[in-house]
Write a protein that holds these residues in place. Structure first.
Motif, PDB file in Angstrom:
ATOM      1  N   HIS A 116      26.392  34.965  42.350  1.00 56.21           N
ATOM      2  CA  HIS A 116      27.682  34.659  41.723  1.00 56.21           C
ATOM      3  C   HIS A 116      27.778  35.139  40.278  1.00 56.21           C
ATOM      4  N   LEU A 117      26.664  35.521  39.661  1.00 59.57           N
ATOM      5  CA  LEU A 117      26.704  36.027  38.288  1.00 59.57           C
ATOM      6  C   LEU A 117      26.804  37.550  38.219  1.00 59.57           C
ATOM      7  N   VAL A 118      26.866  38.197  39.363  1.00 60.78           N
ATOM      8  CA  VAL A 118      26.872  39.660  39.415  1.00 60.78           C
ATOM      9  C   VAL A 118      28.274  40.176  39.710  1.00 60.78           C
ATOM     10  N   ALA A 119      28.643  41.276  39.058  1.00 64.27           N
ATOM     11  CA  ALA A 119      29.884  41.984  39.368  1.00 64.27           C
ATOM     12  C   ALA A 119      29.559  43.453  39.589  1.00 64.27           C
ATOM     13  N   LEU A 120      30.023  43.990  40.706  1.00 62.66           N
ATOM     14  CA  LEU A 120      29.878  45.418  40.976  1.00 62.66           C
ATOM     15  C   LEU A 120      30.983  46.156  40.234  1.00 62.66           C
ATOM     16  N   CYS A 121      30.627  47.199  39.522  1.00 60.68           N
ATOM     17  CA  CYS A 121      31.596  47.928  38.715  1.00 60.68           C
ATOM     18  C   CYS A 121      32.364  48.956  39.538  1.00 60.68           C
ATOM     19  N   ASP A 122      33.575  49.253  39.079  1.00 63.76           N
ATOM     20  CA  ASP A 122      34.399  50.350  39.601  1.00 63.76           C
ATOM     21  C   ASP A 122      34.661  50.229  41.097  1.00 63.76           C
ATOM     22  N   VAL A 123      34.970  49.016  41.534  1.00 66.60           N
ATOM     23  CA  VAL A 123      35.209  48.750  42.952  1.00 66.60           C
ATOM     24  C   VAL A 123      36.343  49.592  43.547  1.00 66.60           C
ATOM     25  N   PRO A 124      37.440  49.895  42.821  1.00 68.81           N
ATOM     26  CA  PRO A 124      38.500  50.707  43.429  1.00 68.81           C
ATOM     27  C   PRO A 124      38.028  52.082  43.894  1.00 68.81           C
ATOM     28  N   ALA A 125      36.983  52.619  43.289  1.00 66.97           N
ATOM     29  CA  ALA A 125      36.452  53.916  43.710  1.00 66.97           C
ATOM     30  C   ALA A 125      35.436  53.793  44.829  1.00 66.97           C
ATOM     31  N   LEU A 126      35.067  52.558  45.178  1.00 61.93           N
ATOM     32  CA  LEU A 126      34.022  52.322  46.177  1.00 61.93           C
ATOM     33  C   LEU A 126      34.578  51.671  47.444  1.00 61.93           C
ATOM     34  N   GLY A 127      35.855  51.905  47.708  1.00 66.54           N
ATOM     35  CA  GLY A 127      36.441  51.414  48.944  1.00 66.54           C
ATOM     36  C   GLY A 127      37.021  50.028  48.874  1.00 66.54           C
ATOM     37  N   GLY A 128      37.071  49.428  47.671  1.00 67.47           N
ATOM     38  CA  GLY A 128      37.613  48.089  47.542  1.00 67.47           C
ATOM     39  C   GLY A 128      39.127  48.082  47.588  1.00 67.47           C
ATOM     40  N   ARG A 129      39.677  46.882  47.631  1.00 70.83           N
ATOM     41  CA  ARG A 129      41.131  46.759  47.590  1.00 70.83           C
ATOM     42  C   ARG A 129      41.652  47.462  46.358  1.00 70.83           C
ATOM     43  N   TYR A 130      42.650  48.274  46.547  1.00 68.74           N
ATOM     44  CA  TYR A 130      43.203  49.020  45.428  1.00 68.74           C
ATOM     45  C   TYR A 130      44.255  48.164  44.757  1.00 68.74           C
ATOM     46  N   ALA A 131      43.900  47.568  43.651  1.00 68.26           N
ATOM     47  CA  ALA A 131      44.810  46.676  42.961  1.00 68.26           C
ATOM     48  C   ALA A 131      45.507  47.425  41.825  1.00 68.26           C
ATOM     49  N   GLU A 132      45.440  46.885  40.629  1.00 67.95           N
ATOM     50  CA  GLU A 132      46.168  47.461  39.499  1.00 67.95           C
ATOM     51  C   GLU A 132      45.220  48.145  38.527  1.00 67.95           C
ATOM     52  N   ASP A 133      44.204  48.819  39.015  1.00 69.43           N
ATOM     53  CA  ASP A 133      43.309  49.522  38.111  1.00 69.43           C
ATOM     54  C   ASP A 133      44.081  50.613  37.383  1.00 69.43           C
ATOM     55  N   GLY A 134      43.643  50.924  36.188  1.00 70.03           N
ATOM     56  CA  GLY A 134      44.313  51.939  35.392  1.00 70.03           C
ATOM     57  C   GLY A 134      44.374  51.508  33.938  1.00 70.03           C
TER      58      GLY A 134
END
Length: 365
Positions: free
Chosen positions: A159-177
């Motif tokens: 729960h203390l970890v976050a994977l970076c740059d998820v939109p480029a790795l197949g994640g839900r495409y939210a409001e990155d930008g």
């Protein structure tokens, strides 16, 4: 059927919660529901979260209008100020894997590359970055293994970890930008992440950065072409992600496991996820084109004692008896009450469907 909405964790100071969650949002490229009011970043013509690698660029960045009154800005060795914008000083590096930063008196954050994270001890909040093609291959191997066996990388589900740059790795495409996040490197070049393609430089206005971000993404076959573009070419990334249309569900499953582990529910791979290696109801494994593969659908998880329905969009979770969880799974996999009818009475299916619909978590059509 019994259901209980899990309450948010308590006990952390406001300063630590704000810094940790804001930097996780900045690193991941996904809006975290517990960072901004009502789960929405202040999207507009300024950046919500900005990280600078050098303090010398801060005055010109502020003058350019890229930072607004609602922005949160992390500047090396700066004095905290704000709240319009909220400026927080930090020590260390947020761009170099293997580095550590300190924000305030008590919050520390590590950054690690994906390939070595499995072998390193987790001692606190951590951003995990895919930094090259070898890291991407390892990430995809882990995802494939989870899909077929149900075994997820233990470090990635903490729960203390976050994977970076998820939109480029197949994640839900939210409001990155640029309206969500920006990074200013040592030379004053601006992107959305340390591994991202150049959008401009310090002094450029927000419209210039936004226009370049849209141009680069418009030229790509799969979002997001920017945030990992300087580290991994789209010629390598796009075919690998496209071949795995279920990757957004993989990211959602990881989010669900993190939520439970953060509340000390399930350890040592005890948590199982429907659609990843198994189903609670074995016969559902034979359903062709299961409806719960759609991006953003709730995730069903279970342990030996209970089932859980997690919303990847809001990070809400419901705890259920396993019997009720099996009904939820049937609705999610079949996609409608009519298709799910048979072993379970229609009245029960309707009751469960309507309960979650009222709660804002539609299980099916």
């Amino acid at each position: 059927m019994t259901a209980q909405l899990e309450a948010p964790a308590t006990g952390a100071t406001r300063e630590v919660k704000g810094s940790r969650r804001t930097l996780k949002t900045w690193g991941s490229g996904l809006v975290s529901a517990d960072v901004f009011e009502s789960g929405l970043a202040p999207f507009g013509d300024t950046a919500a979260v900005v990280v600078l690698d050098r303090a010398e660029h801060w005055p010109r960045l502020l003058d350019s209008g890229v930072v607004g009154a609602d922005s949160r800005v992390f500047v090396p060795r700066a004095e905290d100020s704000g709240p319009s914008p909220l400026v927080m000083g930090y020590e260390g590096s947020l761009s170099d894997p293997g580095g550590e930063v300190q924000v305030g008196a008590s919050f520390f954050l590590q950054t690690q590359d994906y390939g070595t994270s499995e072998y390193l001890s987790l001692i606190g909040a951590t951003l995990v970055r895919v930094v090259d093609e070898a890291d991407l291959e390892t990430f995809l191997d882990d995802a494939d293994r989870a899909r077929t066996t149900g075994v997820f990388p233990e470090f990635l589900t903490h729960h203390l970890v976050a994977l970076c740059d998820v939109p480029a790795l197949g994640g839900r495409y939210a409001e990155d930008g640029p309206s969500l996040r920006l990074f200013v490197d040592v030379n004053g070049a601006i992107s959305t992440s340390p591994s991202g393609l150049r959008l401009g430089e310090v002094g450029d206005d927000f419209a210039t950065l936004e226009k370049e971000w849209l141009r680069l993404n418009g030229a790509g076959e799969l979002p997001c072409s920017v945030c990992l573009g300087a580290a991994i070419s789209d010629e390598v990334r796009v075919p690998a992600i496209t071949a795995r249309p279920w990757l957004s569900r993989y990211h959602d499953a990881i989010a669900g496991i993190r939520h439970l582990r953060g509340r000390e529910i399930g350890f040592d791979h005890e948590i199982q996820v429907s659609g990843f290696g198994a189903r609670m109801t074995p016969e559902l494994a034979d359903v062709d084109a299961p409806a719960d593969d759609r991006s953003g659908a709730p995730t069903l998880l279970w342990t030996a004692d209970a089932a859980f329905v997690h919303s990847p969009l809001t990070d809400r979770v419901f705890r259920l008896e396993r019997e009720a969880g099996a009904v939820v799974e049937r609705l999610m996999v079949h996609g409608s009450v009519d298709a799910a009818a048979g072993p379970v009475p229609e009245e029960t299916l309707l009751q469960v469907r309507d309960f979650f619909a009222r709660a804002g978590l539609p299980l099916c059509d």
